[in-house]
Design an enzyme around this catalytic site. Structure first.
Site, PDB file in Angstrom:
ATOM      1  N   THR A   1       0.853  -1.189   0.000  1.00  0.00           N
ATOM      2  CA  THR A   1       0.000   0.000   0.000  1.00  0.00           C
ATOM      3  C   THR A   1       0.885   1.234   0.000  1.00  0.00           C
ATOM      4  OG1 THR A   1      -1.672  -1.222   1.195  1.00  0.00           O
ATOM      5  CG2 THR A   1      -1.857   1.176   1.230  1.00  0.00           C
TER       6      THR A   1
ATOM      7  N   PHE B   1     -18.718  -4.811   9.175  1.00  0.00           N
ATOM      8  CA  PHE B   1     -17.949  -3.715   9.779  1.00  0.00           C
ATOM      9  C   PHE B   1     -18.833  -2.765  10.577  1.00  0.00           C
ATOM     10  CE2 PHE B   1     -13.483  -4.080   8.816  1.00  0.00           C
ATOM     11  CZ  PHE B   1     -13.533  -5.260   8.100  1.00  0.00           C
TER      12      PHE B   1
ATOM     13  N   CYS C   1      -2.961  -2.391   8.941  1.00  0.00           N
ATOM     14  CA  CYS C   1      -3.470  -1.612   7.801  1.00  0.00           C
ATOM     15  C   CYS C   1      -4.299  -0.392   8.176  1.00  0.00           C
ATOM     16  CB  CYS C   1      -4.298  -2.508   6.892  1.00  0.00           C
ATOM     17  SG  CYS C   1      -3.280  -3.656   5.975  1.00  0.00           S
TER      18      CYS C   1
ATOM     19  N   LYS D   1      -2.565   2.672   9.917  1.00  0.00           N
ATOM     20  CA  LYS D   1      -1.529   3.216   9.034  1.00  0.00           C
ATOM     21  C   LYS D   1      -2.134   3.857   7.783  1.00  0.00           C
ATOM     22  CE  LYS D   1       0.632  -0.125   6.377  1.00  0.00           C
ATOM     23  NZ  LYS D   1       0.737   0.065   4.954  1.00  0.00           N
TER      24      LYS D   1
HETATM   25  C1  UDX Z   1      -7.852  -4.872   6.811  1.00  0.00           C
HETATM   26  C2  UDX Z   1      -8.797  -4.847   5.601  1.00  0.00           C
HETATM   27  O1  UDX Z   1      -9.999  -5.546   5.923  1.00  0.00           O
HETATM   28  C3  UDX Z   1      -8.132  -5.445   4.395  1.00  0.00           C
HETATM   29  O2  UDX Z   1      -8.972  -5.329   3.256  1.00  0.00           O
HETATM   30  C4  UDX Z   1      -6.807  -4.718   4.130  1.00  0.00           C
HETATM   31  O3  UDX Z   1      -6.126  -5.318   3.054  1.00  0.00           O
HETATM   32  C5  UDX Z   1      -5.929  -4.722   5.371  1.00  0.00           C
HETATM   33  O4  UDX Z   1      -6.652  -4.200   6.479  1.00  0.00           O
HETATM   34  P1  UDX Z   1      -7.018  -6.640   8.632  1.00  0.00           P
HETATM   35  O5  UDX Z   1      -6.177  -5.543   9.198  1.00  0.00           O
HETATM   36  O6  UDX Z   1      -6.419  -7.989   8.476  1.00  0.00           O
HETATM   37  O7  UDX Z   1      -7.578  -6.216   7.168  1.00  0.00           O
HETATM   38  O8  UDX Z   1      -8.259  -6.815   9.607  1.00  0.00           O
HETATM   39  P2  UDX Z   1      -9.839  -6.624   9.630  1.00  0.00           P
HETATM   40  O9  UDX Z   1     -10.472  -7.951   9.806  1.00  0.00           O
HETATM   41  O10 UDX Z   1     -10.349  -5.800   8.521  1.00  0.00           O
HETATM   42  O11 UDX Z   1     -10.017  -5.857  11.037  1.00  0.00           O
HETATM   43  C6  UDX Z   1      -9.330  -4.650  11.331  1.00  0.00           C
HETATM   44  C7  UDX Z   1      -9.654  -4.139  12.711  1.00  0.00           C
HETATM   45  O12 UDX Z   1     -10.978  -3.643  12.757  1.00  0.00           O
HETATM   46  C8  UDX Z   1      -9.556  -5.172  13.834  1.00  0.00           C
HETATM   47  O13 UDX Z   1      -8.920  -4.574  14.945  1.00  0.00           O
HETATM   48  C9  UDX Z   1     -10.990  -5.505  14.156  1.00  0.00           C
HETATM   49  O14 UDX Z   1     -11.174  -5.909  15.488  1.00  0.00           O
HETATM   50  C10 UDX Z   1     -11.666  -4.166  13.872  1.00  0.00           C
HETATM   51  N1  UDX Z   1     -13.092  -4.288  13.509  1.00  0.00           N
HETATM   52  C11 UDX Z   1     -13.459  -4.878  12.343  1.00  0.00           C
HETATM   53  C12 UDX Z   1     -14.052  -3.756  14.354  1.00  0.00           C
HETATM   54  O15 UDX Z   1     -13.742  -3.190  15.413  1.00  0.00           O
HETATM   55  N2  UDX Z   1     -15.370  -3.831  13.980  1.00  0.00           N
HETATM   56  C13 UDX Z   1     -15.771  -4.429  12.834  1.00  0.00           C
HETATM   57  O16 UDX Z   1     -16.992  -4.449  12.573  1.00  0.00           O
HETATM   58  C14 UDX Z   1     -14.786  -4.969  11.985  1.00  0.00           C
END
Ligand code: UDX
Length: 441
Positions: free
Chosen positions: A123, A258, A269, A272
């Protein structure tokens, strides 16, 4: 998946994205020549050791042993492949910009060539592709092609995400390389794009492809901060955010994903990329107000747990607080930007003793959380605790017997940072329960 001879690929950087890209394309039939400057990591991979915890990855590496090559030498990848996928880290700098030094080392290491392309998976800020093409031109390497192909995989389901993406985004300015990348993804694309899968294909220019990635992550982070604020208002007004999110999510324009409130987003991700997009906008003279709020809400959300603990325990001096889970989300040992780091440090600063248990992340977490005592299971961590905070919603915590948990504790406060437990079951076990956005009526 296909009997056709598939194009071999080079992958530079064998972290999360690089390994999943290499293994994913190997699953589809390509040879992958993987390069990393970390000799120890490469030696481990050559022995079949997987440096990250990612479900299914070790098995897939084993399955594709013949197609996967690991080396610290770029020359082999250049010799055997045309497409060099770049998956090196782009961590945030102190200013919130992305640190592109690893990307630029890769660019500098490329020889002049008229039959190679860099395919950017990392990214990067919008404008990076253009800058790299300018550098290539200055260095007499203008035959080198450039493609932006951002990765959207999620940790914990990374390989499955790679093999079943919602969309593949390819940004280029014409030429052979964009088509070659599209061909590699063909088996995953929908019939409309000549494939057998489900994925849409977005062919666009380099800058727009770069922006898709940043904007998608910033939007998802915004959705989380939004529902976290709704949850906080629910706590004040007596509504239950679970009901509210269900009612909202059924609107197809909003969607149910989400919308889970919690104690803040973490990971490699979202924090950042939100900050990189805010900074990118700022650098070009635009103040991205909304993203400032998204970041602030997320920081405050991590700290709200402290207020909830104080409400029940009074002063936190001399109290014992147990954390269930420390990874930034379940099914990973990734601790980057994990809410547990802020929480543990705040609790210790307030004078509490902190114990913790995480099924996988202890090894990575222990050195990042000095003074936190790790137990080998959940009951061990909560033993003698005044309060327990559920930080990461690992499946094994959902199966915990709350009566047993209550018995092991000295106190009776359960702060459920991910709304994992049933409030009634917690109350029946004699616990004072607080979820996120669930009014304690
Ligand atoms: C994310 C993106 O989903 C992905 O498309 C990108 O390439 C990288 O970043 P990731 O960091 O692996 O992926 O985790 P993700 O499952 O998306 O969760 C990110 C954070 O959001 C976690 O801390 C999770 O607990 C939080 N989260 C997610 C919430 O608090 N509520 C939600 O409804 C969803």
């Amino acid at each position: 998946m296909s009997n056709d001879k598939r194009e071999a690929i080079g992958v530079i950087g064998t972290g999360y994205v690089g390994l999943c890209t290499a293994v994913g394309f190997a699953e589809l039939g390509s040879e992958a020549w993987c390069v990393d400057i970390d000799a120890e990591k490469i030696a481990g991979l050559q022995r079949g050791e997987v440096p990250i915890h990612e479900p299914g990855l070790a098995e897939a590496i084993e399955r594709n042993r013949e197609r996967l090559h690991f080396s610290t030498d770029l020359a082999e990848a250049l010799e055997h492949t045309r497409l060099l996928f770049v998956a090196v880290g782009t961590p945030p700098t102190y200013s919130g910009d992305a640190d592109l030094s690893a990307v630029h080392s890769v660019v500098a290491a490329m020889p002049p060539s008229d039959h190679h392309a860099l395919v950017m998976k990392s990214t990067v800020p919008v404008g990076t592709g253009e800058a790299i093409e300018r550098i290539f031109a200055e260095q007499g390497k203008d035959g080198f092609s450039y493609v932006s192909c951002p990765e959207f995989l999620k940790e914990g389901t990374a390989l499955a995400d790679f093999l079943d993406p919602d969309r593949v985004v390819i940004g280029d300015d014409g030429g052979w390389a964009g088509d070659a990348v599209a061909d590699l993804y063909r088996p995953l694309l929908s019939a409309e794009h000549g494939g057998k899968g489900r994925s849409e294909l977005v062919r666009t220019d380099v800058a727009s492809a770069e922006m898709v990635k940043l904007a998608a992550n910033a939007f998802l982070a915004t959705k989380i901060s939004f529902i976290n604020e709704i949850a906080n208002v629910c706590e004040e007004t007596g509504a239950d955010v679970i009901e509210v999110a269900r009612g909202m999510g059924l609107d197809q324009r909003i969607g149910p994903k989400f919308l889970q409130p919690g104690i803040g987003f973490g990971g490699s991700c979202f924090p950042k990329d939100v900050s990189a997009l805010k900074q990118l906008a700022g650098n070009s003279g635009y103040h991205f107000q909304l993203l400032g709020a998204v970041i602030e809400v997320n920081e405050l959300q991590k700290r709200r747990v402290i207020g909830k603990l104080e409400k029940h325990l009074g002063s936190l001096v001399g109290k014992h607080v147990a954390l269930l889970g420390v990874a930034f989300k379940p099914n990973t040992d990734d601790m980057r930007e994990a809410s547990s780091l802020v929480l543990a440090a705040r609790l210790q600063a307030a004078g509490s003793t902190v114990t913790a248990y995480d099924p996988i992340a202890e090894e990575v977490a222990a050195e990042m959380m000095p003074g936190v005592e790790f137990a080998s299971d959940a009951l061990g961590a909560v033993s003698g605790a005044d309060a327990v905070v559920l930080v990461t919603e690992w499946d094994e915590f959902a199966a915990l017997d709350l009566a047993e948990l209550a018995k092991a504790m000295t106190g009776d406060v359960l702060i459920d940072g991910r709304n994992l437990f049933d409030p009634k079951a917690a109350a029946a076990a004699g616990l004072r329960y607080e979820g996120v956005g669930r009014a304690s009526r």
